[in-house]
Design a protein around this motif. Sequence first.
Motif, short mmCIF file in Angstrom:
data_model
loop_
_atom_site.label_atom_id
_atom_site.label_comp_id
_atom_site.label_asym_id
_atom_site.label_seq_id
_atom_site.Cartn_x
_atom_site.Cartn_y
_atom_site.Cartn_z
N PHE A 37 0.85 -1.18 0.00
CA PHE A 37 0.00 0.00 0.00
C PHE A 37 0.89 1.23 0.00
O PHE A 37 2.09 1.16 0.30
N GLY A 47 -4.14 1.03 -2.27
CA GLY A 47 -3.56 -0.26 -2.59
C GLY A 47 -2.72 -0.21 -3.84
O GLY A 47 -3.14 0.36 -4.84
N LEU A 107 -8.00 -5.67 -2.31
CA LEU A 107 -6.91 -4.78 -1.94
C LEU A 107 -7.45 -3.60 -1.14
O LEU A 107 -7.60 -2.48 -1.64
#
Length: 125
Positions: A37, A47, A107
């Motif tokens: 990230f 992400g 994500l």
Amino acid sequence: QIWLMESGGGSVQAGGSLRLSCVASGDRDSRRSMAWFRQAPGKEREGVGMFHPADGDTYLADSVKGRFTISQDNTKNTLFLQMNNLKPEDSAMYYCAADLVWRGWRLNPVFFAYWGQGTQVTVSS
């Protein structure tokens, strides 16, 4: 328990490359999901990409696809983020994250319980 430590950040000019490393310790087999990230000042954590330790598959966000790649070393204890053709908008603190559960290609930082301290990437134009 999983411990993560990132390194490899720095300052580069636009078009340059950096390789970030994330060394993981603890029970290797418990790491079911890993990700990168990034967070720029005043922005939400974003992400960058995910890694599925079970089969080595990766996923990259559209913003970095074609420029970044994720890989793992043979010991399976270090995760890499190779960043090529860097742009000023890639400047951020980059974090490695892991979790004990595989939830698919989701994500989202809420699905990762373990985080490193981050490494700063600064790209100048």
